[in-house]
Scaffold this motif. Structure first.
Motif, mmCIF file in Angstrom:
data_model
loop_
_atom_site.group_PDB
_atom_site.id
_atom_site.type_symbol
_atom_site.label_atom_id
_atom_site.label_comp_id
_atom_site.label_asym_id
_atom_site.label_seq_id
_atom_site.Cartn_x
_atom_site.Cartn_y
_atom_site.Cartn_z
ATOM 1 N N ASP A 121 0.857 -1.188 0.000
ATOM 2 C CA ASP A 121 0.000 0.000 0.000
ATOM 3 C C ASP A 121 0.887 1.231 0.000
ATOM 4 O O ASP A 121 2.125 1.119 0.037
ATOM 5 C CB ASP A 121 -0.929 0.001 1.223
ATOM 6 C CG ASP A 121 -2.251 0.724 0.949
ATOM 7 O OD1 ASP A 121 -2.257 1.620 0.070
ATOM 8 O OD2 ASP A 121 -3.255 0.400 1.590
ATOM 9 N N GLY A 122 0.266 2.405 -0.044
ATOM 10 C CA GLY A 122 1.038 3.643 -0.046
ATOM 11 C C GLY A 122 0.204 4.832 0.372
ATOM 12 O O GLY A 122 -1.032 4.788 0.345
ATOM 13 N N LEU A 123 0.902 5.877 0.761
ATOM 14 C CA LEU A 123 0.272 7.153 1.107
ATOM 15 C C LEU A 123 1.050 8.278 0.442
ATOM 16 O O LEU A 123 2.287 8.261 0.440
ATOM 17 C CB LEU A 123 0.267 7.393 2.619
ATOM 18 C CG LEU A 123 -0.711 6.592 3.489
ATOM 19 C CD1 LEU A 123 -0.495 6.957 4.958
ATOM 20 C CD2 LEU A 123 -2.150 6.888 3.088
ATOM 21 N N LEU A 124 0.339 9.246 -0.132
ATOM 22 C CA LEU A 124 0.967 10.449 -0.686
ATOM 23 C C LEU A 124 0.268 11.645 -0.068
ATOM 24 O O LEU A 124 -0.949 11.801 -0.198
ATOM 25 C CB LEU A 124 0.830 10.466 -2.210
ATOM 26 C CG LEU A 124 1.471 11.660 -2.928
ATOM 27 C CD1 LEU A 124 2.977 11.681 -2.717
ATOM 28 C CD2 LEU A 124 1.132 11.639 -4.427
ATOM 29 N N GLN A 125 1.034 12.477 0.625
ATOM 30 C CA GLN A 125 0.453 13.609 1.340
ATOM 31 C C GLN A 125 0.813 14.920 0.653
ATOM 32 O O GLN A 125 1.964 15.147 0.284
ATOM 33 C CB GLN A 125 0.951 13.649 2.786
ATOM 34 C CG GLN A 125 0.290 14.771 3.603
ATOM 35 C CD GLN A 125 0.867 14.876 5.000
ATOM 36 O OE1 GLN A 125 1.981 14.426 5.239
ATOM 37 N NE2 GLN A 125 0.119 15.465 5.917
#
Length: 506
Positions: A121-125
């Motif tokens: 999974d991943g997160l981009l803020q």
């Protein structure tokens, strides 16, 4: 019959998408490509790549699913097994476009897979600057902790360089190991280095990175002992300034770093001797440089049939390979395949690999290989030249920009790069397109000998004639009763030998 009226939905303007929705779409696209960096059959070889005997050994180093690197007992180090780490990616979209943020996060996913991990999974803020405490901010860090728990990840990989305090704070929140981009690249280098010098350079870079990031746990932070310790920390001899365990670790690391620097320095004379030998015999040298996975090793194989390892992975080549090549008119030169570069290449690696990167600065010509099929080839060009700027003398070496993977690129991208980089050469190492033209350009730009000689060489000195053929430019050659008459351009040292051996007119 009346035409149907447009519905309310069709007449209303679509609502503007929030930055977070845009960021979520980027993560979804990156995850959709996860697993493609090292998929089976992802590396396409040509007949020029040889048997690729190293590829099986490289594949055997991949981490294995289900096996753990966590030790029950530190005495069982010899039985330590590799693990396929399950990672969550984290990126910041600060300055620049969303396309740049996507390219960077996609490259991070490829790096993680090259290191042997599985991207879950991943997160981009969307954030202007990193949070000084937790890099992401407390709210996003808490969201990350939820994602890690939900997917069962054991590692978080951050697309940036974390300060020691940021890494500790983030680990305290997510409760799993946190690795930044620099540590990830160092891990790949540690897996791929094969030569004694390459391993020493990678270990030195790792220790330089680790030193300010040591972390003590529990009693290890306060354990001190000075003088002669006789018992369980009680009584005479157990008092004194002593060292905490973390101070002891730091001292051991500094001692190891000093030893590695001495070892690397001791290996330098052998490399300098080889380089001096090539210069003595006036053999021009060409360095193949460029972004990682641009096709440098494939190009070396095409030009020399070297058969070096070719793999669709980042940093497949770490140890420089030097091979002999010839121009179409018979002049000999050397080709050196060098380590690939990447955006924000850790400064520890630039320092540790400085001796290897000197191959670029000492070359007579640089073949700067660019993957023209990449979404941002201009960014790759800029990143490589940024590293060149850190190598004394590298910016002064003539450069040929080689636009590789033309069979995969769009005509528009090729035209854009050709207009930007004057004198660039378009090739495909897979199909062979443009290789003959590249060879001609190399031959034209290699330095030519500067001394003109017009001599008759006696027949018993055929070795000198052979060297003129190998390293000089012959304008005229004729066999006479006294010997071989030559009119040619050669280097100063060979000119002196020819003049000394020449047959003098009676």
């Amino acid at each position: 019959m009346n035409d149907p009226q447009p519905t309310t939905r069709e007449t209303q303007a679509l609502p503007a998408r929030t930055p977070q929705e845009v960021a979520d779409d980027v993560v979804a696209r990156v995850l959709a490509r996860a697993g493609t960096a090292l998929q089976a059959g992802g590396t396409v070889h040509s007949t020029y790549d040889g048997d690729q005997l190293d590829l099986e050994e490289r594949s055997s180093l991949r981490r294995i699913a289900g096996l753990s690197t966590e030790l029950e007992d530190v005495t069982e180090v010899e039985y330590r097994q590799l693990r396929l780490e399950r990672v969550v990616l984290v990126g910041l979209w600060s300055g620049g476009s969303i396309e740049e943020a996507e390219i960077s996060l996609r490259e991070l996913a490829a790096l993680a897979e090259t290191a042997g991990s599985q991207v879950l999974d991943g997160l981009l803020q969307r954030r202007r600057t990193p949070d000084p405490g937790t890099y992401l901010g407390s709210g996003k860090a808490a969201e990350l902790a939820g994602v890690v728990t939900a997917v069962g990840a054991d590692t978080v990989v951050v697309d940036g360089e974390l300060a020691p305090s940021q890494r500790r704070a983030l680990e305290d929140i997510v409760r799993v190991k946190v690795v930044d981009r620099t540590a990830l690249i160092l891990d790949i280098f540690a897996q791929h280095a094969k030569s004694r010098e390459g391993k020493a350079q990678v270990e030195l870079a790792q220790l330089e990175y680790l030193l300010p990031r040591l972390r003590g746990w529990g009693e290890s932070m306060s354990r001190q002992a000075g003088g002669q310790v006789g018992g369980a920390g009680a009584g005479m001899g157990s008092r004194g300034p002593g060292e905490t365990k973390i101070e002891l670790d730091r001292r051991r690391i500094r001692n190891r770093m000093a030893k590695l620097r001495r070892e690397i320095a001791a290996m330098e004379p052998a490399r300098l001797t080889k380089r001096a030998s090539r210069k003595k015999h006036a053999i021009p040298s060409v360095a193949i440089a460029g972004y990682t996975n641009a096709g440098k090793s494939s190009l070396l194989n095409r030009l020399t049939n070297a058969g070096v390892l070719v793999e669709n992975a980042l940093f497949a080549t770490l140890d420089p390979t030097v091979r002999r090549a010839e121009t179409h008119d018979g002049r000999v030169y050397t080709l050196a395949d060098t380590v690939g570069f990447v955006r924000a290449l850790p400064h520890q690696l630039v320092e540790a690999f400085r001796s290897t990167l000197e191959e670029v600065a000492d070359a007579d010509l640089i073949l700067h290989v660019v993957d023209v099929s990449h979404p941002d080839p201009e960014g790759q060009l800029a990143a490589v030249r940024h590293v060149f700027a850190d190598i004394p003398g590298a910016m002064d070496v003539p450069e040929i920009v080689v636009l590789n993977k033309a069979d995969l690129a769009s005509p528009e991208a090729i035209a854009r790069l050709r207009s930007r980089e004057a004198g660039s050469v378009v090739v495909s190492t897979h199909t062979g397109e443009g290789i003959d033209h590249l060879k001609a350009v190399i031959a034209d730009q290699l330095p030519r000998p500067g001394v003109i000689v017009d001599v008759v060489v006696p027949y018993h000195r055929g070795d000198l004639v052979s060297r003129v053929h190998e390293h000089g430019d012959i304008d005229h050659q004729e066999h006479t009763p006294d010997g071989t008459a030559l009119r040619a351009r050669v280097d100063e040292a060979l000119a002196a030998e020819l003049e000394a051996a020449a047959v003098r007119p009676a």
